[in-house]
Design a protein around this motif. Sequence first.
Motif, mmCIF file in Angstrom:
data_model
loop_
_atom_site.group_PDB
_atom_site.id
_atom_site.type_symbol
_atom_site.label_atom_id
_atom_site.label_comp_id
_atom_site.label_asym_id
_atom_site.label_seq_id
_atom_site.Cartn_x
_atom_site.Cartn_y
_atom_site.Cartn_z
ATOM 1 N N ILE A 308 6.236 2.642 -1.640
ATOM 2 C CA ILE A 308 6.504 2.233 -3.017
ATOM 3 C C ILE A 308 6.164 0.758 -3.178
ATOM 4 N N ARG A 309 6.557 -0.042 -2.216
ATOM 5 C CA ARG A 309 6.219 -1.471 -2.294
ATOM 6 C C ARG A 309 4.700 -1.669 -2.319
ATOM 7 N N ASN A 310 3.992 -0.848 -1.570
ATOM 8 C CA ASN A 310 2.534 -1.001 -1.493
ATOM 9 C C ASN A 310 1.837 -0.712 -2.818
ATOM 10 N N THR A 311 2.503 0.013 -3.722
ATOM 11 C CA THR A 311 1.876 0.289 -5.015
ATOM 12 C C THR A 311 1.683 -0.985 -5.816
ATOM 13 N N ARG A 312 2.428 -2.042 -5.475
ATOM 14 C CA ARG A 312 2.287 -3.325 -6.183
ATOM 15 C C ARG A 312 1.703 -4.393 -5.261
ATOM 16 N N ARG A 313 1.054 -3.996 -4.201
ATOM 17 C CA ARG A 313 0.442 -4.976 -3.299
ATOM 18 C C ARG A 313 -0.584 -5.811 -4.064
ATOM 19 N N GLY A 314 -0.492 -7.127 -3.916
ATOM 20 C CA GLY A 314 -1.372 -8.047 -4.606
ATOM 21 C C GLY A 314 -0.944 -8.376 -6.023
ATOM 22 N N LEU A 315 0.130 -7.724 -6.495
ATOM 23 C CA LEU A 315 0.646 -7.972 -7.840
ATOM 24 C C LEU A 315 1.979 -8.695 -7.735
ATOM 25 N N LEU A 316 2.430 -9.226 -8.859
ATOM 26 C CA LEU A 316 3.757 -9.825 -8.871
ATOM 27 C C LEU A 316 4.784 -8.771 -8.502
ATOM 28 N N PRO A 317 5.723 -9.076 -7.612
ATOM 29 C CA PRO A 317 6.667 -8.053 -7.142
ATOM 30 C C PRO A 317 7.668 -7.650 -8.210
ATOM 31 N N ALA A 318 8.167 -6.432 -8.085
ATOM 32 C CA ALA A 318 9.273 -5.952 -8.908
ATOM 33 C C ALA A 318 10.594 -6.318 -8.224
ATOM 34 N N PRO A 319 11.705 -6.260 -8.950
ATOM 35 C CA PRO A 319 12.998 -6.456 -8.296
ATOM 36 C C PRO A 319 13.211 -5.413 -7.196
ATOM 37 N N GLU A 320 13.856 -5.806 -6.122
ATOM 38 C CA GLU A 320 14.018 -4.943 -4.950
ATOM 39 C C GLU A 320 14.722 -3.636 -5.291
ATOM 40 N N ASP A 321 15.752 -3.695 -6.147
ATOM 41 C CA ASP A 321 16.477 -2.453 -6.433
ATOM 42 C C ASP A 321 15.594 -1.448 -7.173
ATOM 43 N N TRP A 322 14.541 -1.949 -7.862
ATOM 44 C CA TRP A 322 13.660 -1.006 -8.540
ATOM 45 C C TRP A 322 12.711 -0.322 -7.576
ATOM 46 N N TYR A 323 12.235 -0.975 -6.550
ATOM 47 C CA TYR A 323 11.472 -0.270 -5.515
ATOM 48 C C TYR A 323 12.316 0.870 -4.948
ATOM 49 N N ARG A 324 13.564 0.579 -4.704
ATOM 50 C CA ARG A 324 14.451 1.572 -4.103
ATOM 51 C C ARG A 324 14.782 2.700 -5.076
ATOM 52 N N ARG A 325 14.996 2.370 -6.330
ATOM 53 C CA ARG A 325 15.285 3.401 -7.332
ATOM 54 C C ARG A 325 14.082 4.333 -7.483
ATOM 55 N N ILE A 326 12.906 3.734 -7.609
ATOM 56 C CA ILE A 326 11.696 4.552 -7.728
ATOM 57 C C ILE A 326 11.521 5.432 -6.494
ATOM 58 N N TRP A 327 11.752 4.860 -5.304
ATOM 59 C CA TRP A 327 11.629 5.618 -4.057
ATOM 60 C C TRP A 327 12.569 6.821 -4.057
ATOM 61 N N LEU A 328 13.836 6.599 -4.387
ATOM 62 C CA LEU A 328 14.824 7.670 -4.289
ATOM 63 C C LEU A 328 14.532 8.798 -5.275
ATOM 64 N N TYR A 329 14.322 8.455 -6.531
ATOM 65 C CA TYR A 329 14.171 9.512 -7.531
ATOM 66 C C TYR A 329 12.844 10.242 -7.410
ATOM 67 N N ALA A 330 11.845 9.605 -6.792
ATOM 68 C CA ALA A 330 10.586 10.301 -6.552
ATOM 69 C C ALA A 330 10.716 11.370 -5.471
ATOM 70 N N GLN A 331 11.737 11.246 -4.607
ATOM 71 C CA GLN A 331 11.881 12.168 -3.477
ATOM 72 C C GLN A 331 12.725 13.408 -3.798
ATOM 73 N N LEU A 332 13.362 13.454 -4.961
ATOM 74 C CA LEU A 332 14.265 14.561 -5.249
ATOM 75 C C LEU A 332 13.521 15.878 -5.378
ATOM 76 N N ASP A 333 14.098 16.899 -4.810
ATOM 77 C CA ASP A 333 13.531 18.245 -4.821
ATOM 78 C C ASP A 333 14.145 19.006 -5.996
ATOM 79 N N GLN A 334 13.319 19.375 -6.961
ATOM 80 C CA GLN A 334 13.849 19.957 -8.188
ATOM 81 C C GLN A 334 14.562 21.282 -7.952
ATOM 82 N N LYS A 335 14.271 21.978 -6.883
ATOM 83 C CA LYS A 335 14.947 23.257 -6.662
ATOM 84 C C LYS A 335 16.431 23.061 -6.366
#
Length: 452
Positions: A308-335
């Motif tokens: 997730i952090r690598n998606t913004r490599r070379g760009l201004l960083p996002a707040p740390e808790d947002w990398y983590r939020r994006i990481w967690l909710y992207a991993q949820l299994d809808q079933k």
Amino acid sequence: MSTVRETFPKRERKEIPGGRNLPDHLPERLTIAMPIWALHDTPEGGAYHDLDTMMRELVERGFNTIRFDDGAGLIDVSPDGSVRGTIPIVEPFPGFTRNIRQSWCCGDGGPCDLAGRLFELCEAAARHGIFLILSSWYYLHTYQYCGDEARNRRLHAIPAHERYEYFATQLNLLLAELRRRGVIRQIAFAEIFNESDGLNFINGYGNANHLSPEERHRFREEHAQALRRLIQQNPDVLFAVDTYTPYTDPELFPDNPPIWNFHNYFLWDLYRVLERNLLVPGTDVTSPEERGDLDRFLLPHTVPLESIRNTRRGLLPAPEDWYRRIWLYAQLDQKNFPELSQRFRNALRQSAAQYREKLDISIKQAMEFHRQHCPDALLVCGEGLSFCARTQLQWEEESEEYWAMAEYFVRANRRAGLWGTVLRSCCGPEDPSWHRCPEQLLRLNRIFKGEL
């Protein structure tokens, strides 16, 4: 132009703190939706393409006001009145962003004429009697959507103690253009920055930067000076100080703003049912102790947080808790959403009394702060209840307990005499509740306006 003038008796204004200063053309109560990225053109078929339809649907659901990012900093308005505001809008975390409410709808739609969109939005609002709250999320979120990295770096290079002045100047130029176009009366109020007491260059959320009293006082005076100048330049517009909590640091709070817009996310920590401490910077997201039984809700093959952090490599960083939020909710299994949804409902049912008490205490704190520091200000709750969950995880929309808590929130804000309130922060055309629960939204807005 249609109007949204309410039919409250005149005594109503006396019950609103600061209500004696309320201009006659504004509603007695603001029922606020928050389509933050309404200007930021979306991919084809997105939530905001048809702004006229959005305004009509707001009215149908009982809203008379929207609060959104006004484009300040990204829209170039020159003192001579020329306006330029076309920039590429990109997905902040490419490949992962669209799992989060109010983040799925923007990005990769091509160049976006923010200035043209702002004027189109104001004209559509005027046709439908919708009022506008202008604010800037630039240093918190909006820069992540801007695909012009040179502009981002230029705006981030502005020294911290010059940012209030710069963004106040940009806001003043936008207001001048809206006045020239004849839509200035649609502005309910304007803010220089969203959550001005939490931005990372000021004091950070939870006083994370631990600035000295002297530094906090310096920012407070810069904010106050910028507000005074805006009020002098725009006597026909109301202005607000916006804070991320009712528990506001008085050493950062300007003297007597016309409006205090505080946020009240009293239900936010319910999401620890899923998130635990994993969003806290420094927490090891791979630790079995930290994850608990989280794995039962995740996809069989998860990506590492570093991806997730690598998606913004070379760009201004996002707040740390947002990398983590994006990481967690992207991993949820809808079933596994039915089981997870039931877990949330059970947690809210078991803790409902504590959350109601937490809300009552926070409103009492806000009223005391108001009495001490800004007794003549109008009060607004411009964000609150809950935010930032997975778009497809719709336990809130399906939960009687959640809607009961939303009603308690709205009634408490009305009893406290607030001029305006959101129903919850995730509440706009891009949110599942917009189409799944229009009757609930209408009912809550009618409650706040005193119609039920």
